[in-house]
Motif scaffolding. Structure first.
Motif, PDB file in Angstrom:
ATOM      1  N   VAL A 156       0.764  -1.204  -0.192  1.00  0.00           N
ATOM      2  CA  VAL A 156      -0.009   0.117  -0.012  1.00  0.00           C
ATOM      3  C   VAL A 156       0.924   1.324  -0.061  1.00  0.00           C
ATOM      4  O   VAL A 156       1.644   1.318   1.048  1.00  0.00           O
ATOM      5  CB  VAL A 156      -0.910   0.024   1.221  1.00  0.00           C
ATOM      6  CG1 VAL A 156      -1.739   1.443   1.359  1.00  0.00           C
ATOM      7  CG2 VAL A 156      -1.795  -1.298   1.431  1.00  0.00           C
ATOM      8  N   ALA A 157       0.733   2.100  -1.152  1.00  0.00           N
ATOM      9  CA  ALA A 157       1.562   3.358  -1.023  1.00  0.00           C
ATOM     10  C   ALA A 157       0.728   4.536  -1.021  1.00  0.00           C
ATOM     11  O   ALA A 157      -0.317   4.392  -1.913  1.00  0.00           O
ATOM     12  CB  ALA A 157       2.292   3.198  -2.371  1.00  0.00           C
ATOM     13  N   VAL A 158       0.990   5.481  -0.177  1.00  0.00           N
ATOM     14  CA  VAL A 158       0.142   6.698  -0.097  1.00  0.00           C
ATOM     15  C   VAL A 158       1.100   7.980  -0.195  1.00  0.00           C
ATOM     16  O   VAL A 158       2.171   7.891   0.456  1.00  0.00           O
ATOM     17  CB  VAL A 158      -0.643   6.725   1.170  1.00  0.00           C
ATOM     18  CG1 VAL A 158      -1.461   8.004   1.335  1.00  0.00           C
ATOM     19  CG2 VAL A 158      -1.514   5.567   1.412  1.00  0.00           C
ATOM     20  N   VAL A 159       0.978   8.884  -0.993  1.00  0.00           N
ATOM     21  CA  VAL A 159       1.482  10.142  -0.928  1.00  0.00           C
ATOM     22  C   VAL A 159       0.499  11.246  -0.867  1.00  0.00           C
ATOM     23  O   VAL A 159      -0.576  11.340  -1.407  1.00  0.00           O
ATOM     24  CB  VAL A 159       2.272  10.466  -2.447  1.00  0.00           C
ATOM     25  CG1 VAL A 159       2.833  11.546  -2.407  1.00  0.00           C
ATOM     26  CG2 VAL A 159       3.132   9.142  -2.894  1.00  0.00           C
ATOM     27  N   THR A 160       0.853  11.917   0.462  1.00  0.00           N
ATOM     28  CA  THR A 160       0.037  13.022   0.774  1.00  0.00           C
ATOM     29  C   THR A 160       0.544  14.300   0.168  1.00  0.00           C
ATOM     30  O   THR A 160       1.858  14.501  -0.129  1.00  0.00           O
ATOM     31  CB  THR A 160       0.360  13.318   2.386  1.00  0.00           C
ATOM     32  OG1 THR A 160       1.523  13.553   2.445  1.00  0.00           O
ATOM     33  CG2 THR A 160      -0.220  11.998   2.950  1.00  0.00           C
ATOM     34  N   LYS A 161      -0.441  15.142  -0.286  1.00  0.00           N
ATOM     35  CA  LYS A 161      -0.127  16.356  -1.107  1.00  0.00           C
ATOM     36  C   LYS A 161      -0.567  17.839  -0.537  1.00  0.00           C
ATOM     37  O   LYS A 161      -0.758  18.451  -0.970  1.00  0.00           O
ATOM     38  CB  LYS A 161      -0.967  16.248  -2.646  1.00  0.00           C
ATOM     39  CG  LYS A 161      -0.421  14.980  -3.286  1.00  0.00           C
ATOM     40  CD  LYS A 161      -1.249  15.121  -4.517  1.00  0.00           C
ATOM     41  CE  LYS A 161      -2.589  14.758  -4.559  1.00  0.00           C
ATOM     42  NZ  LYS A 161      -3.300  14.522  -5.771  1.00  0.00           N
ATOM     43  N   GLY A 162      -0.706  17.665   1.060  1.00  0.00           N
ATOM     44  CA  GLY A 162      -1.012  18.805   1.665  1.00  0.00           C
ATOM     45  C   GLY A 162      -2.414  19.243   1.349  1.00  0.00           C
ATOM     46  O   GLY A 162      -3.179  18.534   1.248  1.00  0.00           O
ATOM     47  N   PRO A 163      -2.362  20.464   1.064  1.00  0.00           N
ATOM     48  CA  PRO A 163      -3.945  20.917   0.498  1.00  0.00           C
ATOM     49  C   PRO A 163      -4.215  20.464  -0.491  1.00  0.00           C
ATOM     50  O   PRO A 163      -5.523  20.710  -0.995  1.00  0.00           O
ATOM     51  CB  PRO A 163      -3.643  22.563   0.130  1.00  0.00           C
ATOM     52  CG  PRO A 163      -2.286  22.966   0.896  1.00  0.00           C
ATOM     53  CD  PRO A 163      -1.553  21.639   0.649  1.00  0.00           C
ATOM     54  N   GLY A 164      -3.643  19.687  -1.375  1.00  0.00           N
ATOM     55  CA  GLY A 164      -4.229  18.851  -2.566  1.00  0.00           C
ATOM     56  C   GLY A 164      -4.603  17.179  -2.264  1.00  0.00           C
ATOM     57  O   GLY A 164      -5.148  16.677  -3.017  1.00  0.00           O
ATOM     58  N   GLY A 165      -4.759  17.120  -0.951  1.00  0.00           N
ATOM     59  CA  GLY A 165      -5.304  15.944  -0.485  1.00  0.00           C
ATOM     60  C   GLY A 165      -4.022  14.609  -0.395  1.00  0.00           C
ATOM     61  O   GLY A 165      -2.894  14.940   0.014  1.00  0.00           O
ATOM     62  N   ALA A 166      -4.556  13.643  -1.199  1.00  0.00           N
ATOM     63  CA  ALA A 166      -3.702  12.260  -1.033  1.00  0.00           C
ATOM     64  C   ALA A 166      -3.981  11.331  -2.205  1.00  0.00           C
ATOM     65  O   ALA A 166      -4.849  11.359  -2.377  1.00  0.00           O
ATOM     66  CB  ALA A 166      -3.554  11.676   0.251  1.00  0.00           C
ATOM     67  N   VAL A 167      -3.231  10.795  -2.598  1.00  0.00           N
ATOM     68  CA  VAL A 167      -3.254   9.665  -3.653  1.00  0.00           C
ATOM     69  C   VAL A 167      -2.506   8.399  -3.281  1.00  0.00           C
ATOM     70  O   VAL A 167      -1.515   8.349  -2.320  1.00  0.00           O
ATOM     71  CB  VAL A 167      -2.565  10.297  -5.023  1.00  0.00           C
ATOM     72  CG1 VAL A 167      -1.078  10.422  -4.872  1.00  0.00           C
ATOM     73  CG2 VAL A 167      -3.018   9.200  -6.204  1.00  0.00           C
ATOM     74  N   ALA A 168      -3.283   7.179  -3.692  1.00  0.00           N
ATOM     75  CA  ALA A 168      -2.780   6.134  -3.058  1.00  0.00           C
ATOM     76  C   ALA A 168      -3.117   4.878  -4.176  1.00  0.00           C
ATOM     77  O   ALA A 168      -3.862   5.082  -4.832  1.00  0.00           O
ATOM     78  CB  ALA A 168      -3.465   5.675  -1.772  1.00  0.00           C
TER      79      ALA A 168
END
Length: 353
Positions: free
Chosen positions: A221-233
Motif C-alpha cells: 500500500v503506497a500513499v503520497v500526501t499532497k498537503g492542500p491537494g489531498g492524497a493519492v494512493a
C-alpha cells in the motif's frame, strides 16, 4: 467508539498499534504575520503547550478508538510528569513499554506557525541507555515506524514476522542525497506514507501520481500526501487506486497534521474500509486537527468527526461532491458516540483540567 469491535476475538492481540520514538514537550506559537526577523522581537497571537513528537501519532490513534501502546523515554522533570500524565491518564495510552529516565530533562520543541506552515526549533539530549525499551512490546495488529538510512530496528523485523502490519513514513533528508537505499526495508512494510516532496525525491519522479505508482512496486500500500491537494494512493492487495482532495478549512496550526492523517489511514486500514474511504477519512481527521493548537491534543475523536458530519448534513456548507464522498460516515457514525470535550493544549502546563 471502537472501529474494530467487530474484529476482536479473545485469541486476537489486545493491542491494536505499537509505536516507539521520542516524546517532546511542544510549545506552539500561532498568530504570527511573518517569520521571526533577526534582531527584533516578535509577538505571537496565540500559544499552546502539549506532548509532541511520537505523542502526536499515539494520541491520534487512541482518540480514534485504537488500543495503543507506546515505548518512549520520559524525563523525570515537570515536563516529563505532564507528558506522562497527559498520555497515560488523560488519553489512556499504554505506557508499560516506556520508562522514566532519572536526571534527564525532557526534549522541547518550539513550533512557530505562520503563512500556513510552521518552523520548529528543538532542544534535547540523548536519553540514558536504554533510550527506549521495546522489550515489553506487546503483540499488536499493527506497528508504526519511520524509515531512515540506518534501517529499521530489529523489533520491526520481529513484529513483521509475528504478522503485525507495519505502517511507515520517512523524514526529511538533511544531506540532500535522498538515497533510494533508505527504502530497502519497505519489503517489511504493509503501507508507506511519505509526503509529496519526500516521495518525488526518493522516486526521482515529477508528480505525486507518478511517485505513488513507483512506490507501489515496492510496498503493498503506497500513499503520497499532497498537503492542500489531498492524497493519492495505490493498494496492491485489492487493486484499488484513489486520489482524494483535501477538505478546505482555515488552519490555525498544521503541527502534527501528517501524524493525524497517518492515524486516520491506519484506522481505516485495520477496519477494512475501501481505499477511497480511508483517504477521505484521513483527510478529514487532518483537517479537523489543524483547526486547534498543538500536535497531539489537536487530534480529533469520533465525537468531533460525528459533529462535523452532522453539521454538514443539517446546516450544509459542503459541496455535493464532498457529501457523496463522505456518505460512508452515515453507517459508521450511528448516533455519533464519543467522549466530549477532548483535552486541548493550554498556554502553560500549569493549568490542569
Amino acid at each position: 467508539m471502537d472501529p474494530l469491535a467487530g474484529l476482536r476475538t479473545e485469541e486476537g492481540p489486545q493491542t491494536d498499534v505499537f509505536l516507539t520514538g521520542t516524546v517532546f514537550l511542544d510549545i506552539v506559537l500561532t498568530g504570527l504575520d511573518h517569520a521571526p526577523v533577526r534582531g527584533t522581537e516578535t509577538w505571537a497571537g496565540g500559544m499552546g503547550s502539549s506532548p509532541g513528537g511520537v505523542a502526536n501519532m499515539a494520541t491520534a490513534l487512541r482518540r480514534l478508538g485504537l488500543r495503543t501502546a507506546l515505548a518512549a523515554a520520559f524525563g523525570d522533570d515537570m515536563y516529563g510528569d505532564y507528558c506522562w500524565e497527559a498520555l497515560s491518564e488523560s488519553e489512556g495510552i499504554d505506557l508499560t513499554p516506556s520508562h522514566r529516565a532519572k536526571g534527564w530533562h525532557s526534549p522541547v520543541t518550539v513550533s512557530m506557525a505562520y503563512e500556513g506552515e510552521r518552523t520548529m526549533v528543538s532542544h534535547g539530549h540523548e536519553a540514558p541507555k536504554p533510550c527506549v525499551s521495546v522489550a515489553a512490546r506487546p503483540a499488536s495488529r499493527a506497528c508504526v515506524t519511520s524509515l531512515s538510512p540506518g534501517r529499521v530496528g530489529d523489533w520491526v523485523r520481529r513484529a513483521h514476522g509475528e504478522g503485525s502490519l507495519i505502517f511507515a513514513d520517512t523524514g526529511w533528508d538533511e544531506t540532500g542525497a535522498w538515497d533510494p537505499d533508505t527504502l530497502a526495508d519497505l519489503s517489511l512494510c504493509h503501507a508507506f506514507l511519505p509526503n509529496a516532496t519526500e516521495a518525488l525525491h526518493y522516486t526521482r519522479t515529477d508528480t505525486p501520481e507518478a511517485a505513488v505508482r513507483t512506490l507501489a512496486e515496492l510496498v503493498p500500500v503506497a500513499v503520497v500526501t499532497k498537503g492542500p491537494g489531498g492524497a493519492v494512493a495505490v493498494d496492491g492487495t485489492t487493486g484499488e487506486y484513489a486520489d482524494v482532495p483535501a477538505l478546505s478549512v482555515e488552519a490555525l496550526d498544521p503541527t502534527g497534521a501528517g501524524d493525524v492523517f497517518m492515524a486516520g489511514f491506519t484506522t481505516g486500514t485495520l477496519a477494512g474500509w475501501p481505499l477511497a474511504d480511508r483517504l477521505a477519512f484521513a483527510n478529514l481527521t487532518a483537517a479537523l486537527s489543524v483547526q486547534h493548537f498543538g500536535g497531539s491534543l489537536s487530534a480529533p475523536g469520533w465525537s468531533e468527526v460525528a459533529a462535523w458530519w452532522q453539521y454538514a448534513r443539517r446546516i450544509g456548507g459542503q459541496s455535493q461532491e464532498v457529501m457523496r464522498r463522505y456518505a460512508f460516515l452515515d453507517d459508521l457514525l450511528p448516533g455519533g458516540n464519543g467522549e466530549w470535550p477532548l483535552l486541548r493544549a493550554t498556554p502553560t502546563i500549569g493549568f490542569r483540567s
